[in-house]
Design an enzyme around this catalytic site. Structure first.
Site, PDB file in Angstrom:
ATOM      1  N   GLN A   1       0.844  -1.202   0.000  1.00  0.00           N
ATOM      2  CA  GLN A   1       0.000   0.000   0.000  1.00  0.00           C
ATOM      3  C   GLN A   1       0.879   1.251   0.000  1.00  0.00           C
ATOM      4  O   GLN A   1       0.372   2.365  -0.075  1.00  0.00           O
ATOM      5  CB  GLN A   1      -0.892   0.010   1.253  1.00  0.00           C
TER       6      GLN A   1
ATOM      7  N   ASP B   1       6.345   4.524  -1.564  1.00  0.00           N
ATOM      8  CA  ASP B   1       7.722   5.011  -1.373  1.00  0.00           C
ATOM      9  C   ASP B   1       8.782   4.312  -2.230  1.00  0.00           C
ATOM     10  O   ASP B   1       9.941   4.735  -2.249  1.00  0.00           O
ATOM     11  CB  ASP B   1       8.115   4.910   0.118  1.00  0.00           C
TER      12      ASP B   1
ATOM     13  N   HIS C   1      -1.570   1.333  -4.089  1.00  0.00           N
ATOM     14  CA  HIS C   1      -1.992   2.742  -3.996  1.00  0.00           C
ATOM     15  C   HIS C   1      -1.120   3.648  -4.861  1.00  0.00           C
ATOM     16  O   HIS C   1      -1.020   4.846  -4.591  1.00  0.00           O
ATOM     17  CB  HIS C   1      -1.968   3.210  -2.530  1.00  0.00           C
TER      18      HIS C   1
ATOM     19  N   CYS D   1       2.275  22.569 -20.444  1.00  0.00           N
ATOM     20  CA  CYS D   1       0.986  23.063 -20.966  1.00  0.00           C
ATOM     21  C   CYS D   1       0.285  23.971 -19.954  1.00  0.00           C
ATOM     22  O   CYS D   1      -0.763  24.539 -20.251  1.00  0.00           O
ATOM     23  CB  CYS D   1       0.075  21.894 -21.340  1.00  0.00           C
TER      24      CYS D   1
ATOM     25  N   SER E   1      -2.417  -1.372   9.374  1.00  0.00           N
ATOM     26  CA  SER E   1      -3.510  -1.369  10.355  1.00  0.00           C
ATOM     27  C   SER E   1      -4.726  -2.107   9.807  1.00  0.00           C
ATOM     28  O   SER E   1      -5.683  -2.347  10.534  1.00  0.00           O
ATOM     29  CB  SER E   1      -3.890   0.068  10.715  1.00  0.00           C
TER      30      SER E   1
ATOM     31  N   ALA F   1       8.956  -4.528  12.300  1.00  0.00           N
ATOM     32  CA  ALA F   1       9.127  -5.315  11.070  1.00  0.00           C
ATOM     33  C   ALA F   1      10.580  -5.721  10.831  1.00  0.00           C
ATOM     34  O   ALA F   1      10.850  -6.863  10.441  1.00  0.00           O
ATOM     35  CB  ALA F   1       8.598  -4.510   9.880  1.00  0.00           C
TER      36      ALA F   1
HETATM   37  P1  OAD Z   1      -1.395   2.824   9.036  1.00  0.00           P
HETATM   38  O1  OAD Z   1      -0.685   4.059   9.433  1.00  0.00           O
HETATM   39  O2  OAD Z   1      -2.880   2.816   9.082  1.00  0.00           O
HETATM   40  O3  OAD Z   1      -0.895   1.605   9.932  1.00  0.00           O
HETATM   41  C1  OAD Z   1       0.468   1.391  10.183  1.00  0.00           C
HETATM   42  C2  OAD Z   1       0.608   0.084  10.950  1.00  0.00           C
HETATM   43  O4  OAD Z   1       2.002  -0.152  11.106  1.00  0.00           O
HETATM   44  C3  OAD Z   1      -0.007   0.091  12.338  1.00  0.00           C
HETATM   45  O5  OAD Z   1      -0.793  -1.082  12.513  1.00  0.00           O
HETATM   46  C4  OAD Z   1       1.195   0.081  13.289  1.00  0.00           C
HETATM   47  O6  OAD Z   1       0.964  -0.660  14.485  1.00  0.00           O
HETATM   48  C5  OAD Z   1       2.239  -0.608  12.424  1.00  0.00           C
HETATM   49  N1  OAD Z   1       3.630  -0.290  12.748  1.00  0.00           N
HETATM   50  C6  OAD Z   1       4.158   0.830  13.299  1.00  0.00           C
HETATM   51  N2  OAD Z   1       5.479   0.737  13.410  1.00  0.00           N
HETATM   52  C7  OAD Z   1       5.822  -0.468  12.905  1.00  0.00           C
HETATM   53  C8  OAD Z   1       7.066  -1.171  12.734  1.00  0.00           C
HETATM   54  N3  OAD Z   1       8.229  -0.641  13.090  1.00  0.00           N
HETATM   55  N4  OAD Z   1       7.016  -2.415  12.176  1.00  0.00           N
HETATM   56  C9  OAD Z   1       5.840  -2.959  11.802  1.00  0.00           C
HETATM   57  N5  OAD Z   1       4.654  -2.356  11.936  1.00  0.00           N
HETATM   58  C10 OAD Z   1       4.650  -1.131  12.488  1.00  0.00           C
HETATM   59  O7  OAD Z   1      -0.838   2.440   7.567  1.00  0.00           O
HETATM   60  P2  OAD Z   1      -1.507   1.532   6.444  1.00  0.00           P
HETATM   61  O8  OAD Z   1      -2.185   0.359   7.034  1.00  0.00           O
HETATM   62  O9  OAD Z   1      -0.466   1.292   5.417  1.00  0.00           O
HETATM   63  O10 OAD Z   1      -3.827   5.156   1.791  1.00  0.00           O
HETATM   64  O11 OAD Z   1      -2.578   2.520   5.863  1.00  0.00           O
HETATM   65  C11 OAD Z   1      -3.324   2.116   4.755  1.00  0.00           C
HETATM   66  C12 OAD Z   1      -3.610   3.300   3.878  1.00  0.00           C
HETATM   67  O12 OAD Z   1      -4.162   4.361   4.648  1.00  0.00           O
HETATM   68  C13 OAD Z   1      -2.393   3.954   3.242  1.00  0.00           C
HETATM   69  O13 OAD Z   1      -1.921   3.266   2.101  1.00  0.00           O
HETATM   70  C14 OAD Z   1      -2.908   5.304   2.884  1.00  0.00           C
HETATM   71  C15 OAD Z   1      -3.622   5.619   4.176  1.00  0.00           C
HETATM   72  O14 OAD Z   1      -4.646   6.528   4.099  1.00  0.00           O
HETATM   73  C16 OAD Z   1      -3.940   6.123   0.867  1.00  0.00           C
HETATM   74  O15 OAD Z   1      -3.293   7.138   0.920  1.00  0.00           O
HETATM   75  C17 OAD Z   1      -4.923   5.815  -0.219  1.00  0.00           C
END
Ligand code: OAD
Length: 247
Positions: A102, A105, A120, A151, A190, A232
């Site tokens: 998702q 980067d 994404h 443009c 998450s 991670a």
């Molecule tokens: P979130 O910010 O919702 O969740 C990040 C997750 O990473 C959480 O469950 C944390 O507990 C976990 N976390 C934090 N530090 C960590 C570490 N060192 N190792 C492993 N896990 C760790 O991010 P996403 O689930 O990626 O979408 O969010 C999904 C989408 O929401 C993104 O792609 C973005 C956002 O809005 C768009 O922009 C369309």
């Protein structure tokens, strides 16, 4: 639910097809903030004001100045960490068929992963809102925001804003992997944003083992077969080491 890294590694080693689903948490150790939780981007910026396509269309200068510039600067400095490298190593060893991410980067590719589905989109390229001309990020001048095409149209990154559809090819390939895999390694998400959050559920319904790596419980934890709690970098590295005993 199991918590043994060694048992999870055995499942991955025996799988005919294993895939990973990653989220912002896998890049936290590379210095990129997550979206939710403490220090998350959505704590500082309201996503509906700064990350919805309608907001971008109405106020591109505001979205560029407040959110996209910060993202571009942060991502520009980030390097892959042990978790990105570990997944690339698993692919090299034939234990992982694809990474569905998702994240926007590009760190999985920088770490050497070859089969990466950017669910994404990506910050690596941009295009013009008017003439649709593609613009590699390296050529974009962020001194004056919003950046513009020759443009005169506003340039936007090739990411999925809220209110936009997931790119069709990414959606179809990810759903296919979810249906076909027999293990899915879910790292640092998450699991709150659809349709990405559904992929592990689809995999589970089709008989796959779900292995979650996260320092916190998530909506996915109760359906997971393995909950490997921790950062991670450390957990994926230990998984890669544990694979040796099962290959
Ligand atoms: P979130 O910010 O919702 O969740 C990040 C997750 O990473 C959480 O469950 C944390 O507990 C976990 N976390 C934090 N530090 C960590 C570490 N060192 N190792 C492993 N896990 C760790 O991010 P996403 O689930 O990626 O979408 O969010 C999904 C989408 O929401 C993104 O792609 C973005 C956002 O809005 C768009 O922009 C369309």
């Amino acid at each position: 639910m199991q918590t043994s890294i060694d048992a999870a590694a055995r499942v991955l080693a025996r799988a005919n097809m294993a895939v990973a689903l990653t989220g912002a948490g896998i890049s936290v150790e590379s210095g990129i903030p997550p979206f939710r939780g403490k220090g998350g981007l959505w704590e500082r910026f309201d996503p509906m004001t700064y990350a919805h396509i309608d907001a971008f269309r109405r106020h591109p200068e505001k979205v560029w100045t407040v959110l996209l510039k910060v993202l571009s600067d942060t991502l520009g400095k980030a390097r892959p960490n042990a978790a990105h490298r570990g997944l690339a190593e698993m692919e090299r060893r034939g234990c992982l068929q694809a990474v569905i991410t998702q994240n926007v980067d590009g760190l999985h590719q920088d770490a050497g992963s070859r089969e990466v589905i950017e669910f994404h989109g990506s910050m690596a390229s941009h295009h013009c809102m008017d003439c649709h001309q593609a613009a590699p990020s390296a050529t974009i001048d962020l001194a004056d925001l919003p950046p513009r095409c020759d443009c005169g149209g506003v340039l936007r990154p090739d990411i999925v804003f809220f209110g936009e559809a997931i790119p069709t090819a990414a959606l179809q390939r990810s759903a296919q992997f979810a249906r076909m895999c027999d293990a899915i390694l879910v790292v640092g998400t998450s699991a709150t944003v659809e349709p990405a959050a559904t992929l592990p559920r689809i995999a589970k319904q089709h008989g796959a083992s779900v292995i979650e790596v996260n320092p916190e419980p998530t909506y996915l934890t109760t359906l997971s077969d393995f909950s490997l709690m921790g950062a991670a970098g450390a957990i994926v590295s230990r998984l890669v080491t544990a694979l040796d005993a099962h290959l």
